[in-house]
Each structure stands twice: as structure tokens, then as C-alpha cells.
Design a protein around this motif. Structure first.
Motif, PDB file in Angstrom:
ATOM      1  N   MET A 129       0.868  -1.184   0.000  1.00  0.00           N
ATOM      2  CA  MET A 129       0.000   0.000   0.000  1.00  0.00           C
ATOM      3  C   MET A 129       0.902   1.230   0.000  1.00  0.00           C
ATOM      4  O   MET A 129       1.835   1.312   0.802  1.00  0.00           O
ATOM      5  CB  MET A 129      -0.896   0.016   1.228  1.00  0.00           C
ATOM      6  CG  MET A 129      -1.868  -1.132   1.317  1.00  0.00           C
ATOM      7  SD  MET A 129      -2.945  -1.003   2.780  1.00  0.00           S
ATOM      8  CE  MET A 129      -1.724  -1.038   4.090  1.00  0.00           C
ATOM      9  N   MET A 130       0.628   2.173  -0.904  1.00  0.00           N
ATOM     10  CA  MET A 130       1.488   3.341  -1.032  1.00  0.00           C
ATOM     11  C   MET A 130       0.636   4.604  -1.134  1.00  0.00           C
ATOM     12  O   MET A 130      -0.332   4.652  -1.893  1.00  0.00           O
ATOM     13  CB  MET A 130       2.355   3.202  -2.278  1.00  0.00           C
ATOM     14  CG  MET A 130       3.407   4.291  -2.428  1.00  0.00           C
ATOM     15  SD  MET A 130       4.771   4.113  -1.268  1.00  0.00           S
ATOM     16  CE  MET A 130       5.481   2.590  -1.868  1.00  0.00           C
ATOM     17  N   ASN A 131       1.028   5.614  -0.353  1.00  0.00           N
ATOM     18  CA  ASN A 131       0.373   6.911  -0.430  1.00  0.00           C
ATOM     19  C   ASN A 131       1.183   7.786  -1.380  1.00  0.00           C
ATOM     20  O   ASN A 131       2.340   8.099  -1.116  1.00  0.00           O
ATOM     21  CB  ASN A 131       0.285   7.557   0.955  1.00  0.00           C
ATOM     22  CG  ASN A 131      -0.536   8.828   0.943  1.00  0.00           C
ATOM     23  OD1 ASN A 131      -0.027   9.903   0.612  1.00  0.00           O
ATOM     24  ND2 ASN A 131      -1.799   8.713   1.298  1.00  0.00           N
ATOM     25  N   VAL A 132       0.564   8.163  -2.512  1.00  0.00           N
ATOM     26  CA  VAL A 132       1.274   8.891  -3.561  1.00  0.00           C
ATOM     27  C   VAL A 132       0.547  10.199  -3.861  1.00  0.00           C
ATOM     28  O   VAL A 132      -0.630  10.373  -3.541  1.00  0.00           O
ATOM     29  CB  VAL A 132       1.382   8.056  -4.856  1.00  0.00           C
ATOM     30  CG1 VAL A 132       2.063   6.724  -4.586  1.00  0.00           C
ATOM     31  CG2 VAL A 132       0.002   7.837  -5.484  1.00  0.00           C
ATOM     32  N   SER A 133       1.253  11.113  -4.482  1.00  0.00           N
ATOM     33  CA  SER A 133       0.631  12.333  -4.990  1.00  0.00           C
ATOM     34  C   SER A 133       0.630  12.278  -6.513  1.00  0.00           C
ATOM     35  O   SER A 133       1.407  11.539  -7.118  1.00  0.00           O
ATOM     36  CB  SER A 133       1.392  13.574  -4.509  1.00  0.00           C
ATOM     37  OG  SER A 133       2.680  13.616  -5.097  1.00  0.00           O
ATOM     38  N   PHE A 134      -0.249  13.057  -7.145  1.00  0.00           N
ATOM     39  CA  PHE A 134      -0.317  13.072  -8.601  1.00  0.00           C
ATOM     40  C   PHE A 134      -0.707  14.471  -9.062  1.00  0.00           C
ATOM     41  O   PHE A 134      -1.315  15.253  -8.327  1.00  0.00           O
ATOM     42  CB  PHE A 134      -1.316  12.026  -9.114  1.00  0.00           C
ATOM     43  CG  PHE A 134      -2.698  12.176  -8.544  1.00  0.00           C
ATOM     44  CD1 PHE A 134      -3.664  12.955  -9.173  1.00  0.00           C
ATOM     45  CD2 PHE A 134      -3.041  11.535  -7.362  1.00  0.00           C
ATOM     46  CE1 PHE A 134      -4.931  13.091  -8.647  1.00  0.00           C
ATOM     47  CE2 PHE A 134      -4.315  11.674  -6.823  1.00  0.00           C
ATOM     48  CZ  PHE A 134      -5.258  12.455  -7.471  1.00  0.00           C
ATOM     49  N   TYR A 135      -0.345  14.761 -10.288  1.00  0.00           N
ATOM     50  CA  TYR A 135      -0.621  16.093 -10.833  1.00  0.00           C
ATOM     51  C   TYR A 135      -2.095  16.209 -11.226  1.00  0.00           C
ATOM     52  O   TYR A 135      -2.639  15.349 -11.923  1.00  0.00           O
ATOM     53  CB  TYR A 135       0.254  16.362 -12.051  1.00  0.00           C
ATOM     54  CG  TYR A 135       0.059  17.742 -12.622  1.00  0.00           C
ATOM     55  CD1 TYR A 135       0.508  18.875 -11.934  1.00  0.00           C
ATOM     56  CD2 TYR A 135      -0.591  17.924 -13.837  1.00  0.00           C
ATOM     57  CE1 TYR A 135       0.325  20.140 -12.452  1.00  0.00           C
ATOM     58  CE2 TYR A 135      -0.774  19.184 -14.365  1.00  0.00           C
ATOM     59  CZ  TYR A 135      -0.313  20.297 -13.664  1.00  0.00           C
ATOM     60  OH  TYR A 135      -0.509  21.548 -14.172  1.00  0.00           O
TER      61      TYR A 135
END
Length: 223
Positions: A129-135
Motif C-alpha cells: 500500500m502506497m500513499n502517492v501524490s499526482f498532478y
């Protein structure tokens, strides 16, 4: 008293000698290998400290998309060939795909299981499980009006096969080079994009919000 102590030590030494000799005859291993096996109890019958495995992995990718990955791991050997455990992951990501260049921090956790069906070949399964940001492109159903780089949790079930180089450490028993396939990679889609090519046709690097470059993930782990 001194004679009794010396006699006990001699008796114990003879008992160990006969154990080693018996193991050598039954298994065909060398005397040195038999002695090491006698000194180190089998994983399944030892104390918890003997079953504990500590280690992790480190990853580095440089270029227009920089990814520095640090993943400590801890596991328990349920048998000599089967290990289950947990890990944490931190990634520093720097992307030049956007103007201005973005820098961010991804973080998450994983649960894994590894089975050596041959002494130097293993199967590896994990769920990350990964918490990511995106444009935020602002072209899709979700506009995220107040955030240029909103965040989201993504899930990555992975399965693969690899090579194990055994080590003699107490907590680290091997170096594992593993090739994994991320079964959810193509579902890690940027939710802010409209995929109608009449309006917007983003590249794969803009469309997929996974921190990995492809569904194929290669890892080198010590554990």
C-alpha cells in the motif's frame, strides 16, 4: 570436584562427537558441515530470536524521474524455507515531467511471504500500500480544485520469482534478487484526466500515478 567437571566435559565432548559422526554418515555431508548443523538448531524448533529476520531493500533511479527508495523489512521464519513479514517504504520522488519540477515524498507499507522451493530459488508474494501524490490535470470527473498535487492510497499485489544467495548471519540469512509483476499497475490511473482523445491524450508517465515505471518490479533485498 575438578575431576568430576573434567569428566563431564569429556563426556559432553564425546557425545557431540558421536552426534556429528552420526549426522555425517546419515546425510553424507562433510564433518565441518555436520558440526555447523549440530551447533545451529533447525529454524522450526529454535527460539523466536532464531526465527527473526531483519533487513530490507534500497532502490535508486536517476534522470528526469528520480526515485530514491528505502524499505526496511522484518520477518519470521516459520520453517527453514518459508518466511513471512512486514515492511515499510519511503520514497523521495523528483519529476521533471511537469513545469515547475515537482518534488514529493511517498510512503507506505507491505506484507510479504517468501518460499524457497529450491535452496537458491524462491517465490515471493506481497501486497504493498502506497500513499502517492499526482498532478491535477483538471480534465476529469474529480477536479481537486484546491490542490495541484492531491494524494491517494494505491494498492499493488505482486508475485514473482528470484534467486537467493545464502548468508551465514544470525538475522540476515540471504541476499534475494527478485523479479515481480504488479497485477494492479494498469489500474493506477490519474483520476483527474479525461481519456477522450478529442480533448486530452496524456502520455503514460502522466496517466499512471504508480511510483514504478512499469508493472515489472525488480528488487534486491537482504533478509
Amino acid at each position: 570436584m575438578l575431576l568430576f567437571t573434567l569428566a563431564a566435559r569429556v563426556g559432553f565432548g564425546q557425545e557431540e562427537y558421536f552426534k556429528i559422526e552420526d549426522k555425517e554418515k546419515k546425510t553424507g555431508v562433510t564433518r565441518a558441515e555436520a558440526a555447523r548443523e549440530i551447533e545451529r538448531p533447525e529454524t522450526g524448533s529454535g527460539k523466536f530470536a532464531d526465527k527473526l529476520r531483519l533487513g530490507g531493500s534500497f532502490g535508486l533511479r536517476l534522470g528526469s524521474y528520480t526515485n530514491i527508495n528505502l524499505s526496511p523489512m522484518a520477518g519470521v521464519a516459520l520453517t527453514d524455507n518459508f518466511v513471512m513479514g512486514l515492511g515499510a517504504t519511503y520514497m523521495y520522488v523528483r519529476s521533471s515531467y511537469y513545469i515547475p519540477t515537482s518534488n514529493d515524498h511517498f510512503y507506505g507499507a507491505r506484507a510479504f511471504a517468501r518460499y524457497n522451493f529450491l535452496p537458491m530459488i524462491h517465490l515471493h508474494a506481497e501486497h504493498e500500500m502506497m500513499n502517492v501524490s499526482f498532478y491535477n490535470h483538471g480534465y476529469g470527473k474529480y477536479q481537486f480544485v484546491d490542490k495541484e498535487f492531491p494524494r491517494r492510497w494505491i494498492h499493488s499485489p505482486m508475485l514473482g520469482i528470484g534467486y537467493t544467495q545464502p548468508l551465514e548471519g544470525k538475522l540476515v540469512r540471504g541476499i534475494h534478487a527478485t523479479l515481480l509483476y504488479n497485477f494492479n499497475y494498469n489500474n493506477h490511473i490519474n483520476p483527474s484526466i479525461n481519456y477522450d482523445p478529442r480533448f486530452f491524450n496524456p502520455s503514460m508517465s502522466q496517466r499512471n500515478i504508480s511510483p514504478y515505471a512499469s508493472p515489472i518490479v525488480f528488487r534486491v533485498t537482504i533478509l
